[in-house]
Design an enzyme around this catalytic site. Structure first.
Site, short mmCIF file in Angstrom:
data_model
loop_
_atom_site.label_atom_id
_atom_site.label_comp_id
_atom_site.label_asym_id
_atom_site.label_seq_id
_atom_site.Cartn_x
_atom_site.Cartn_y
_atom_site.Cartn_z
N THR A 15 -11.85 14.74 17.28
CA THR A 15 -11.84 13.11 17.21
C THR A 15 -12.23 12.76 18.60
N ARG A 22 -19.19 8.62 22.01
CA ARG A 22 -19.77 7.25 21.85
C ARG A 22 -19.38 6.38 22.96
N ASN A 42 -7.70 21.01 7.45
CA ASN A 42 -6.38 21.62 7.20
C ASN A 42 -5.56 21.31 6.13
N CYS A 43 -5.73 19.93 5.90
CA CYS A 43 -4.98 19.56 4.94
C CYS A 43 -5.27 19.59 3.27
N THR A 278 -0.12 13.97 30.71
CA THR A 278 0.87 15.13 30.61
C THR A 278 1.65 14.87 32.16
N TYR A 291 -4.66 15.73 29.65
CA TYR A 291 -4.28 15.06 28.23
C TYR A 291 -3.70 16.06 27.46
N ALA A 292 -2.71 15.62 26.54
CA ALA A 292 -2.17 16.34 25.32
C ALA A 292 -1.92 15.39 24.25
N ASP A 295 -0.32 18.01 17.33
CA ASP A 295 0.92 18.59 17.06
C ASP A 295 1.53 19.11 18.38
N TYR A 438 -0.53 -9.18 -6.96
CA TYR A 438 0.17 -8.84 -8.39
C TYR A 438 -0.74 -9.23 -9.70
C1 LIG Z 1 13.29 -12.86 -15.50
C2 LIG Z 1 13.55 -13.84 -14.42
C3 LIG Z 1 14.28 -15.02 -15.11
C4 LIG Z 1 14.14 -13.08 -13.24
O1 LIG Z 1 14.45 -13.88 -12.20
P1 LIG Z 1 15.39 -13.29 -10.95
O2 LIG Z 1 16.73 -13.08 -11.48
O3 LIG Z 1 15.45 -14.24 -9.69
O4 LIG Z 1 14.56 -11.94 -10.66
P2 LIG Z 1 14.92 -10.30 -10.66
O5 LIG Z 1 15.40 -10.15 -12.13
O6 LIG Z 1 13.75 -9.60 -10.33
O7 LIG Z 1 16.14 -10.30 -9.92
C5 LIG Z 1 16.14 -10.36 -8.51
C6 LIG Z 1 17.59 -10.53 -7.86
O8 LIG Z 1 18.32 -9.44 -8.50
C7 LIG Z 1 18.38 -8.72 -7.04
N1 LIG Z 1 18.26 -7.19 -7.27
C8 LIG Z 1 17.36 -6.52 -7.83
N2 LIG Z 1 17.42 -5.43 -7.92
C9 LIG Z 1 18.58 -5.02 -7.41
C10 LIG Z 1 19.19 -3.94 -7.36
N3 LIG Z 1 18.62 -2.44 -7.69
N4 LIG Z 1 20.43 -3.87 -6.51
C11 LIG Z 1 20.80 -5.10 -6.40
N5 LIG Z 1 20.42 -6.26 -6.46
C12 LIG Z 1 19.23 -6.50 -6.91
C13 LIG Z 1 17.80 -9.36 -6.00
O9 LIG Z 1 18.49 -9.40 -4.68
C14 LIG Z 1 17.42 -10.66 -6.49
O10 LIG Z 1 18.69 -11.53 -6.40
P3 LIG Z 1 18.74 -12.53 -5.30
O11 LIG Z 1 17.51 -13.65 -5.18
O12 LIG Z 1 19.95 -13.26 -5.44
O13 LIG Z 1 18.90 -11.79 -3.97
C15 LIG Z 1 12.04 -14.50 -13.85
O14 LIG Z 1 11.45 -13.42 -13.06
C16 LIG Z 1 11.11 -14.97 -14.99
O15 LIG Z 1 11.28 -15.72 -15.76
N6 LIG Z 1 9.96 -13.90 -14.88
C17 LIG Z 1 9.11 -14.06 -16.17
C18 LIG Z 1 8.10 -15.29 -15.96
C19 LIG Z 1 7.19 -15.03 -14.87
O16 LIG Z 1 7.48 -14.82 -13.70
N7 LIG Z 1 5.80 -14.93 -15.24
C20 LIG Z 1 4.72 -14.47 -14.46
C21 LIG Z 1 4.66 -13.37 -14.27
S1 LIG Z 1 4.02 -12.25 -15.56
C1 LIG Z 2 -15.10 14.40 11.49
C2 LIG Z 2 -14.55 14.09 12.78
C3 LIG Z 2 -14.88 14.56 14.05
C4 LIG Z 2 -14.67 12.42 12.89
O1 LIG Z 2 -14.24 11.76 13.83
P1 LIG Z 2 -14.62 10.51 14.50
O2 LIG Z 2 -16.04 10.12 14.44
O3 LIG Z 2 -13.70 9.95 15.42
O4 LIG Z 2 -14.19 9.71 13.06
P2 LIG Z 2 -15.24 8.85 12.06
O5 LIG Z 2 -16.08 9.81 11.47
O6 LIG Z 2 -14.10 8.54 11.03
O7 LIG Z 2 -15.74 7.76 12.37
C5 LIG Z 2 -15.01 6.52 13.09
C6 LIG Z 2 -15.96 6.13 14.05
O8 LIG Z 2 -16.92 5.33 13.36
C7 LIG Z 2 -16.84 3.97 13.42
N1 LIG Z 2 -17.21 3.53 11.98
C8 LIG Z 2 -16.49 4.08 10.77
N2 LIG Z 2 -17.39 3.50 9.62
C9 LIG Z 2 -18.04 2.60 10.26
C10 LIG Z 2 -18.74 1.63 9.56
N3 LIG Z 2 -19.03 1.54 8.31
N4 LIG Z 2 -19.50 0.86 10.21
C11 LIG Z 2 -19.53 0.83 11.64
N5 LIG Z 2 -18.75 1.85 12.35
C12 LIG Z 2 -17.99 2.77 11.53
C13 LIG Z 2 -15.58 3.31 13.81
O9 LIG Z 2 -15.67 2.23 14.29
C14 LIG Z 2 -15.37 4.68 14.60
O10 LIG Z 2 -15.94 4.43 15.65
P3 LIG Z 2 -14.97 4.25 17.36
O11 LIG Z 2 -13.78 5.21 17.12
O12 LIG Z 2 -15.99 4.42 18.32
O13 LIG Z 2 -14.39 2.78 17.10
C15 LIG Z 2 -12.78 14.26 12.96
O14 LIG Z 2 -12.27 13.12 12.15
C16 LIG Z 2 -12.28 15.38 12.15
O15 LIG Z 2 -12.69 16.48 13.10
N6 LIG Z 2 -11.76 15.54 11.15
C17 LIG Z 2 -11.54 16.69 10.68
C18 LIG Z 2 -10.44 17.63 11.05
C19 LIG Z 2 -8.99 16.85 10.72
O16 LIG Z 2 -8.89 15.58 10.86
N7 LIG Z 2 -7.98 17.30 9.95
C20 LIG Z 2 -6.88 16.57 9.53
C21 LIG Z 2 -7.09 16.18 8.20
S1 LIG Z 2 -7.56 17.11 7.12
#
Ligand SMILES: CC(C)(COP(=O)(O)OP(=O)(O)OC[C@H]1O[C@@H](n2cnc3c(N)ncnc32)[C@H](O)[C@@H]1OP(=O)(O)O)[C@@H](O)C(=O)NCCC(=O)NCCS
Ligand SMILES: CC(C)(COP(=O)(O)OP(=O)(O)OC[C@H]1O[C@@H](n2cnc3c(N)ncnc32)[C@H](O)[C@@H]1OP(=O)(O)O)[C@@H](O)C(=O)NCCC(=O)NCCS
Ligand SMILES: Cc1cc2nc3c(=O)[nH]c(=O)nc-3n(C[C@H](O)[C@H](O)[C@H](O)COP(=O)(O)OP(=O)(O)OC[C@H]3O[C@@H](n4cnc5c(N)ncnc54)[C@H](O)[C@@H]3O)c2cc1C
Ligand SMILES: Cc1cc2nc3c(=O)[nH]c(=O)nc-3n(C[C@H](O)[C@H](O)[C@H](O)COP(=O)(O)OP(=O)(O)OC[C@H]3O[C@@H](n4cnc5c(N)ncnc54)[C@H](O)[C@@H]3O)c2cc1C
Lengths: 562, 562
Positions: A15, A22, A42-43, A278, A291-292, A295, A438
């Protein structure tokens, strides 16, 4: 025109080279790579071994030929840098095939040699001919070849870190019966114990055995038998050793000078500045021409400012680019890494960012933890699942220290959002108000991250305090009053010993049944924490003053006790 | 003890009620809901119609009985608030079943009546007995019943917004041949045209017809024939009208006072303060005892500070909680919404946050756009796919205005991360350094979001400028020099008319073939923009001064021309 030498041609080194070119078409850029391949994935290696990735060529992100041409580089593979002469600004290079050596001078030297798998001196280790480590393509080739030639039935993976777990999964995918041996009481160090327990369960559920809190004492029978520290012996057809990595310092020729005279950190990493330069070991001065990165580098923990080393590809890539920038006169101020990470473990996704509870304890920081199990998307839309989440924060400032999540779809998404919040200095207050995408297949109107923010703020604001899964048994044993507000049906199916059951929806009417005084602490639990919280609000309104919510509810408690 | 009335018992209203109770056990809280159900999953309705959600009960997040009990609320369904007497602090309520009315006094009034589907007065609309809108459970029941009883073969969806597209997909899932009619030249207004084109392609690929730039003139034959503005007629067995929503203002009794004397915005939304309180239409003073939240409220565009309205569930929930907080003396400073959204369109995920290019143009803001097509995860790991992304930003300050993404897995994740960055005041510089979770099944070492940051910063820093898909044809026609640096094979398979092909890897050797002077603008394209950028670096080093990269490359160009 500058002459820039790079040691190591993979994540950081390649990298850096690409970015250097560049930024400057004229500079002479030479990459030295000890192995055959540069810029490989590696990963991807574990997945290649598991035949998930079937085409070996896909692992070669860039070839020497392709990359040389595209970026006009001088790439020398099979070339190991074995010494650095900082005074004369030269490196000594050994052709690992012929043994020949030569020197090459530099204006700037970039060290990106990575980290090498630890291979401790244990009894019988040198005789074990079925023992492998995994770092590079030849390692993967060896493992694959062994599997194909020997068709092993059983394998042992020593060490339950990222690579160990990935290898366990991929060996299991090949039909091999795998046992993981791990010295600690849990796998995956970025997780805290109760989160890791969910992973342990998944590992076992997929037929992989797990031996925890036991280390390797030795190998017998050319590696066919592994002796554990407990005295236990296990038979194996092959073994993967993945107990961690150590900086692969150059200058192997002269062990005393292994660090090229550069300052090393406690664990042997090369200390770097915010410009990735370093430091001289003796004078403490910045070594401006070396520079280092990657890992091998010691960097800063972005969250706490402590020294750390993060052996992950994202930071290596980032640092490679920044070093190249700085070399070309661009301002660089690398503030460190969060260690955001993710791992697939069979059907689970395990992700984390920042510090975990263990780290915070070691660092002596004041923190609070909250657990939650939000659904990954609207539960009325098919296929939803719970994500077990944990957030760590400073209850005074609201600063976020870290987060962990274990679940299925949408797990790492939440950690990415939290990592972004941390990086931009956001607090638990900010988590509440994040406006995330959401629709029913993707999330809920209150995203899990918002929910963590709500819970954390309630704790930080003293609405209630948390009690944790590892505290509650003792509390109850010592006479603490634990109220379980789930339904009798749920309660009947399993509850914490000593808990008293009053269903939330009856609490207002049955509040007089609570036998303790208003000043006595009350501990409340439900399944995940929400209903307990609602109960707490009612208890508070009725004068109870010290109320604790069991963090993560009965679910975290049960998960942790797996 | 306060007496708080809430108009509307779903997203905003139910959330406010729950939070109000949590904050205060004593207050009297009454919810008036015109319909039968409270707290239902509006967002799930299309999927219920499509039988993706099979259990109707799942749509009822809370029942009246359950929620009344849990939160000690007085919930009155079939109760429409038809007038508000602000002076006497009362509302007039009509029982929609019996027609009876009564008044109820309040200390605080929360308006969360939502928005209602637009139903314009068009010829024959009242006679159309196969025409439906979709807002609530009865609407969904009607549509489902119609499908089951009439087994329609063809359906027309009028309007290509979120609900229209979701309905088209879900009707198609039921085996109905669907045609979408949309007045604009694209569906999904949060997207810019070239991004929407990818969606158009997906819609068509799934057997749904799309008629763009044509509106509805009338219905014939009890709705069996739809007459378009173009004069075209289409036959249909059923029609969904989803051309948008309008604030469902209360006080229906007295049309002149529909707004209860509250200030309304340009599109009829109730103007709110940062505390979600309303404003008196005459005096301009804050009406401290009336809050408005959700779809009915005019709020602030978080990004630009302009007036806006965001009819989405996340903001409605958030505002509900904040109104309850403010009523209970907690500081509230709602800074508006980003309008982050996501939608499933067959196999695609479409997500966006902030402003799109059209909005920025209307607002007269200086911006730059960049397009990219990063892979959602490591390409060597199976199942990767490209995400088409677009980022809009201020090239001077680096402020991020908005982003759009169309792809498969991992699409909305990137928008969530960008939304978080925007919310926390991060710029395009910050996108570069975000440290996101990486393992091969989830991302790349440089996440798509990092990549957008890199590209945007290069543009902002003047390394090159972008030229866009809708400009390049004219430029070439007028003699502009367009260099396509893809391989001859790729070039042969399709290229922009007039482009000259020199493969990137040969550019250094063939630079002399470029016939234009160093001061003449050069336009460069490749497949997605990366290789063109590498070519630009080479061209620059060779003295060319005005170089443009075709944003998103040939791929965006081709997608846009679908
Ligand atoms: C069901 C409904 C009345 C619940 O309202 P609510 O009680 O405010 O929300 P939740 O049940 O998520 O609970 C959140 C509260 O519980 C607390 N809480 C949640 N998980 C907790 C946990 N694991 N431990 C301790 N507290 C927790 C939060 O702190 C929060 O309390 P606070 O606001 O007093 O800090 C309301 O969300 C509702 O009418 N939903 C359906 C309608 C809707 O949203 N439609 C659009 C999306 S489809
Ligand atoms: C392959 C490797 C040499 C590439 O290094 P790199 O060129 O720095 O990284 P990328 O190919 O992701 O490119 C990033 C560069 O392209 C640019 N770039 C990426 N997508 C772009 C796009 N769509 N348009 C314009 N620029 C773009 C970025 O700005 C960045 O350039 P900059 O750093 O000069 O700003 C290096 O990531 C590598 O050896 N990877 C394998 C090893 C490794 O990471 N192992 C651990 C994970 S498994
Ligand atoms: C099996 C495996 C799976 C991984 N999975 C993930 C993952 O999912 N996510 C993630 O973020 N990270 C993962 N990593 C870690 C990631 O690959 C590393 O963090 C990253 O490659 C480090 O980059 P680097 O440049 O420091 O070192 P490397 O990429 O290791 O490159 C160093 C190179 O330098 C060469 N070298 C060393 N010494 C010398 C010398 N003296 N002279 C010449 N050459 C030398 C080495 O041969 C090596 O090729 C994984 C690593 C492995 C081994
Ligand atoms: C089909 C559909 C799909 C959607 N999908 C999504 C999605 O995927 N993502 C997303 O973010 N958003 C989605 N939305 C939008 C989301 O549901 C709304 O933004 C949200 O519900 C608005 O909340 P609200 O409280 O303002 O209004 P509503 O939730 O609509 O609630 C208002 C209630 O007030 C009642 N009411 C109105 N006037 C009166 C009166 N005078 N007296 C008494 N009661 C009254 C109405 O009957 C209604 O039940 C969708 C909406 C629909 C209709």
């Amino acid at each position: 025109m500058k002459k820039i030498l790079i040691v190591g041609g993979v994540a950081g080194g390649a990298t850096a080279a690409a970015r250097l070119r560049r930024l400057n078409e004229e500079d002479e850029i030479i990459i030295f790579e000890r192995g055959e391949y540069i810029s490989f994935a590696n990963c991807g290696l574990p997945y290649y071994i598991g035949n998930v990735i079937s085409d070996r060529n896909k692992l070669l992100v860039q070839t020497i030929e392709g990359m040389s041409k595209r970026f006009n580089l001088d790439i020398r593979n099979f070339s190991e840098v074995i010494d650095v002469d900082r005074e004369n600004k030269t490196v000594k290079v050994r052709n690992v095939k012929t043994g020949e050596t030569y020197t090459e001078n530099y204006d700037i030297l970039i060290l990106s040699p990575g980290a090498k798998p630890l291979k401790p001196k244990i009894d019988g280790i040198d005789e074990a001919d079925n023992l492998f480590v995994l770092r590079n393509i030849p390692d993967a080739d060896d493992i694959k070849k062994f599997i194909e030639e020997n068709k092993p039935n059983r394998a042992v993976v020593i060490g339950g870190g990222f690579i160990g777990i990935e290898m366990a999964e991929n060996l299991a995918l090949r039909g091999i019966k795998v046992t993981i041996v791990e010295k600690l009481n849990q796998v995956l160090p970025p997780l805290d114990f109760e989160m890791a327990q969910i992973v342990h369960q998944e590992i076992n559920a997929n037929g992989v055995d797990l031996i925890l809190e036991d280390g390797i004492a030795g190998f017998k029978d050319r590696g066919r038998k592994i002796v554990l520290e407990s005295g236990k012996e296990i038979d194996t057809d092959m073994t993967i050793l993945s107990i961690g990595v150590a900086p692969d310092l150059p200058c192997s020729e002269n062990p005393l000078a292994k660090s090229c005279g550069l300052a090393l950190g406690k664990k042997g990493h090369i200390v770097t500045t915010k410009q990735l330069q370093t430091i001289d070991a003796k004078t403490g001065q910045v070594v401006e021409d070396i520079y280092a990165i990657g890992d091998v580098a010691q960097i800063t923990d972005y969250v706490t400012g402590d020294e750390t080393a993060v052996p992950l590809a994202g930071p290596a890539n980032r640092q490679g680019r920044l070093a190249a920038d700085h070399i070309n006169g661009i301002d660089v101020n690398y503030t460190g890494a969060l260690a955001s990470s993710v791992l697939k473990v069979f059907n689970l996704t395990v992700a984390s960012t920042g510090n975990n509870e263990r780290q915070l304890k070691t660092k002596g920081l004041k923190y609070k933890a909250v657990h939650a199990h939000p659904a990954n998307h609207a539960t009325y839309y098919p296929g939803s699942s719970q994500i077990a989440m944990k957030l760590l924060f400073d209850p005074d400032s609201g600063k976020i220290y870290g987060a962990q999540a274990v679940g299925r779809e949408g797990t790492e998404k939440r950690i990415d959002v939290i990592a972004t919040t941390i990086k931009l200095g956001g607090t638990i207050r900010d988590l509440q108000g994040l406006e995330l995408c959401y629709a029913p297949p993707y999330s809920s109107a209150k995203d899990p991250v918002n929910m963590l923010g709500y819970i954390a703020c309630n704790v930080a604001d003293g609405v209630y305090d948390m009690v944790y899964w590892n505290e509650i048994d003792d509390i109850v044993k010592n006479g603490g009053y634990l109220l379980d507000v789930r339904t009798p049906l749920e309660f009947g199916a399993g509850h914490i010993e000593g808990a008293v059951n009053i269903e939330l929806d009856e609490l207002r009417n049955r509040i007089d049944e609570i036998p303790v005084s208003k000043d006595t602490p009350i501990y409340v639990n439900c399944q995940v924490g929400l209903r307990a919280y609602l109960a707490i609000r009612i208890l508070q309104a009725n004068g109870f003053k010290k109320i604790y919510n069991l963090s993560g509810g009965y679910l975290t408690y049960k998960e942790a006790k797996y």
